[in-house]
Design a protein around this motif. Structure first.
Motif, PDB file in Angstrom:
ATOM      1  N   LEU A   6      -9.763   1.149  19.414  1.00 39.81           N
ATOM      2  CA  LEU A   6     -10.921   0.445  20.114  1.00 39.81           C
ATOM      3  C   LEU A   6     -11.815   0.857  20.664  1.00 39.81           C
ATOM      4  O   LEU A   6     -13.230   0.243  20.715  1.00 39.81           O
ATOM      5  CB  LEU A   6      -9.821  -0.292  20.517  1.00 39.81           C
ATOM      6  N   GLU A   7     -11.684   1.237  21.540  1.00 46.13           N
ATOM      7  CA  GLU A   7     -13.166   1.936  22.217  1.00 46.13           C
ATOM      8  C   GLU A   7     -14.302   2.104  21.434  1.00 46.13           C
ATOM      9  O   GLU A   7     -15.587   2.946  21.953  1.00 46.13           O
ATOM     10  CB  GLU A   7     -12.741   3.424  23.775  1.00 46.13           C
ATOM     11  N   THR A  32      -5.312   4.140  11.207  1.00 48.20           N
ATOM     12  CA  THR A  32      -3.965   3.079  10.951  1.00 48.20           C
ATOM     13  C   THR A  32      -3.169   3.217  11.397  1.00 48.20           C
ATOM     14  O   THR A  32      -2.455   4.816  11.547  1.00 48.20           O
ATOM     15  CB  THR A  32      -4.009   2.903   9.423  1.00 48.20           C
ATOM     16  N   TRP A  33      -2.189   2.825  12.195  1.00 52.91           N
ATOM     17  CA  TRP A  33      -0.222   3.105  12.391  1.00 52.91           C
ATOM     18  C   TRP A  33       0.142   3.258  10.784  1.00 52.91           C
ATOM     19  O   TRP A  33       0.157   3.118   9.665  1.00 52.91           O
ATOM     20  CB  TRP A  33       0.215   2.374  12.566  1.00 52.91           C
ATOM     21  N   GLU A  34       0.855   4.263  11.008  1.00 51.98           N
ATOM     22  CA  GLU A  34       1.641   5.230   9.724  1.00 51.98           C
ATOM     23  C   GLU A  34       3.617   4.582   9.878  1.00 51.98           C
ATOM     24  O   GLU A  34       4.409   5.638  10.780  1.00 51.98           O
ATOM     25  CB  GLU A  34       1.247   7.130  10.210  1.00 51.98           C
ATOM     26  N   TRP A  35       3.191   4.239   8.332  1.00 56.54           N
ATOM     27  CA  TRP A  35       4.743   4.726   8.146  1.00 56.54           C
ATOM     28  C   TRP A  35       5.611   4.782   8.571  1.00 56.54           C
ATOM     29  O   TRP A  35       4.874   6.598   7.989  1.00 56.54           O
ATOM     30  CB  TRP A  35       4.726   3.195   6.779  1.00 56.54           C
ATOM     31  N   ARG A  68       3.800   5.090  13.754  1.00 59.31           N
ATOM     32  CA  ARG A  68       3.237   5.502  14.807  1.00 59.31           C
ATOM     33  C   ARG A  68       1.996   5.711  14.295  1.00 59.31           C
ATOM     34  O   ARG A  68       1.262   5.786  13.282  1.00 59.31           O
ATOM     35  CB  ARG A  68       3.976   7.155  14.755  1.00 59.31           C
ATOM     36  N   GLY A  69       1.792   5.949  15.555  1.00 60.04           N
ATOM     37  CA  GLY A  69      -0.357   6.812  15.771  1.00 60.04           C
ATOM     38  C   GLY A  69      -1.549   5.699  16.108  1.00 60.04           C
ATOM     39  O   GLY A  69      -2.591   6.025  16.511  1.00 60.04           O
ATOM     40  N   GLY A  70      -1.142   4.347  16.170  1.00 56.65           N
ATOM     41  CA  GLY A  70      -2.109   2.736  16.716  1.00 56.65           C
ATOM     42  C   GLY A  70      -2.875   3.340  15.331  1.00 56.65           C
ATOM     43  O   GLY A  70      -3.408   3.865  14.545  1.00 56.65           O
ATOM     44  N   SER A  71      -3.905   1.613  15.189  1.00 62.42           N
ATOM     45  CA  SER A  71      -4.583   1.785  14.658  1.00 62.42           C
ATOM     46  C   SER A  71      -6.345   1.987  15.281  1.00 62.42           C
ATOM     47  O   SER A  71      -6.408   2.334  16.213  1.00 62.42           O
ATOM     48  CB  SER A  71      -4.471   0.804  13.854  1.00 62.42           C
ATOM     49  N   CYS A  72      -7.424   1.573  14.498  1.00 64.75           N
ATOM     50  CA  CYS A  72      -8.463   1.726  15.016  1.00 64.75           C
ATOM     51  C   CYS A  72      -8.615   0.288  16.096  1.00 64.75           C
ATOM     52  O   CYS A  72     -10.144   0.260  16.351  1.00 64.75           O
ATOM     53  CB  CYS A  72      -9.684   1.675  13.763  1.00 64.75           C
ATOM     54  N   VAL A  73      -8.090  -0.599  15.867  1.00 67.35           N
ATOM     55  CA  VAL A  73      -8.047  -1.810  17.423  1.00 67.35           C
ATOM     56  C   VAL A  73      -6.833  -1.203  18.000  1.00 67.35           C
ATOM     57  O   VAL A  73      -6.407  -2.405  19.088  1.00 67.35           O
ATOM     58  CB  VAL A  73      -7.920  -3.341  16.361  1.00 67.35           C
ATOM     59  N   THR A  74      -6.722  -0.583  18.734  1.00 66.12           N
ATOM     60  CA  THR A  74      -5.467   0.206  19.181  1.00 66.12           C
ATOM     61  C   THR A  74      -6.391   0.214  20.889  1.00 66.12           C
ATOM     62  O   THR A  74      -6.940   1.254  20.452  1.00 66.12           O
ATOM     63  CB  THR A  74      -4.415   0.609  19.097  1.00 66.12           C
ATOM     64  N   MET A  91       4.080  -8.140   5.590  1.00 68.70           N
ATOM     65  CA  MET A  91       3.441  -8.636   7.449  1.00 68.70           C
ATOM     66  C   MET A  91       2.269  -7.532   6.974  1.00 68.70           C
ATOM     67  O   MET A  91       1.798  -6.940   7.405  1.00 68.70           O
ATOM     68  CB  MET A  91       4.059  -8.537   8.376  1.00 68.70           C
ATOM     69  N   ARG A  92       0.616  -8.244   6.555  1.00 70.58           N
ATOM     70  CA  ARG A  92      -0.657  -7.303   6.311  1.00 70.58           C
ATOM     71  C   ARG A  92      -1.458  -7.557   7.262  1.00 70.58           C
ATOM     72  O   ARG A  92      -2.332  -7.504   7.360  1.00 70.58           O
ATOM     73  CB  ARG A  92      -0.917  -7.235   5.226  1.00 70.58           C
ATOM     74  N   TRP A  93      -0.870  -8.330   8.889  1.00 65.94           N
ATOM     75  CA  TRP A  93      -1.958  -8.186   9.714  1.00 65.94           C
ATOM     76  C   TRP A  93      -1.945  -6.978  10.584  1.00 65.94           C
ATOM     77  O   TRP A  93      -3.048  -7.404  11.041  1.00 65.94           O
ATOM     78  CB  TRP A  93      -1.371  -9.620  10.723  1.00 65.94           C
ATOM     79  N   GLN A  94      -1.550  -6.434  10.505  1.00 64.10           N
ATOM     80  CA  GLN A  94      -1.824  -4.966  11.379  1.00 64.10           C
ATOM     81  C   GLN A  94      -2.293  -3.731   9.908  1.00 64.10           C
ATOM     82  O   GLN A  94      -2.528  -3.892   9.347  1.00 64.10           O
ATOM     83  CB  GLN A  94      -0.434  -4.470  11.875  1.00 64.10           C
ATOM     84  N   PHE A  95      -2.934  -2.974  11.160  1.00 63.93           N
ATOM     85  CA  PHE A  95      -4.060  -1.813  10.366  1.00 63.93           C
ATOM     86  C   PHE A  95      -3.069  -0.647  10.334  1.00 63.93           C
ATOM     87  O   PHE A  95      -2.108  -0.068  11.400  1.00 63.93           O
ATOM     88  CB  PHE A  95      -5.118  -1.496  11.046  1.00 63.93           C
ATOM     89  N   SER A  96      -2.595  -0.692   9.116  1.00 67.33           N
ATOM     90  CA  SER A  96      -1.308   0.323   8.917  1.00 67.33           C
ATOM     91  C   SER A  96      -1.477   0.904   7.694  1.00 67.33           C
ATOM     92  O   SER A  96      -1.954   0.419   6.392  1.00 67.33           O
ATOM     93  CB  SER A  96       0.444  -0.529   8.460  1.00 67.33           C
ATOM     94  N   GLY A  97      -0.789   1.543   7.553  1.00 67.67           N
ATOM     95  CA  GLY A  97      -0.829   2.755   5.941  1.00 67.67           C
ATOM     96  C   GLY A  97      -0.164   3.449   5.908  1.00 67.67           C
ATOM     97  O   GLY A  97       1.210   4.139   6.837  1.00 67.67           O
ATOM     98  N   ILE A  98      -0.257   5.171   5.056  1.00 67.49           N
ATOM     99  CA  ILE A  98       0.654   6.257   4.985  1.00 67.49           C
ATOM    100  C   ILE A  98      -0.158   7.272   5.062  1.00 67.49           C
ATOM    101  O   ILE A  98      -1.289   7.624   5.528  1.00 67.49           O
ATOM    102  CB  ILE A  98       1.315   5.988   3.633  1.00 67.49           C
TER     103      ILE A  98
END
Length: 107
Positions: A6-7, A32-35, A68-74, A91-98
């Motif tokens: 985020l910063e 992105t948060w990673e599955w 795991r890992g956090g996203s660009c808005v964490t 639910m697609r409201w958080q930045f998540s990926g693989i």
């Protein structure tokens, strides 16, 4: 802890070419948060507390997968190596990926 968090005020995942080169492991935190293939359940030996806290934890330790890992808005203050998050996959409201990776051996 480095990463696109985020910063950085860069509210989109970055391509690898734009990431800082830090050894063989790159972009572990942020973007992105990673599955993972792990279900979000209690760690071995965990005892659910009584009352509202135990009820709260119980609701989320059911039918969800670990991210795991956090996203660009964490926020950076919210990230640590042991942190895990959870969301329902539909639910697609958080930045998540693989994360796609290989062991360096030619395919």
């Amino acid at each position: 802890m480095s990463g696109n968090l985020l910063e950085n005020e860069n509210y989109h995942p970055r391509p690898l070419a734009q990431a800082a080169q830090q050894g063989d492991l790159q972009q572990i935190f942020g973007d992105t948060w990673e599955w993972t293939s792990s279900s979000y359940s209690a760690y071995p030996g965990y005892c659910s507390p009584q009352g509202a806290e135990g009820e709260y934890n119980g609701k989320f330790m059911c039918n969800q997968m670990v991210l795991r890992g956090g996203s660009c808005v964490t926020p950076q203050s919210h990230i640590r190596k042991s942190y895990r998050n959870f969301f329902l996959p539909q639910m697609r409201w958080q930045f998540s990926g693989i994360r796609l990776a290989h062991d360096g051996v030619s395919l």
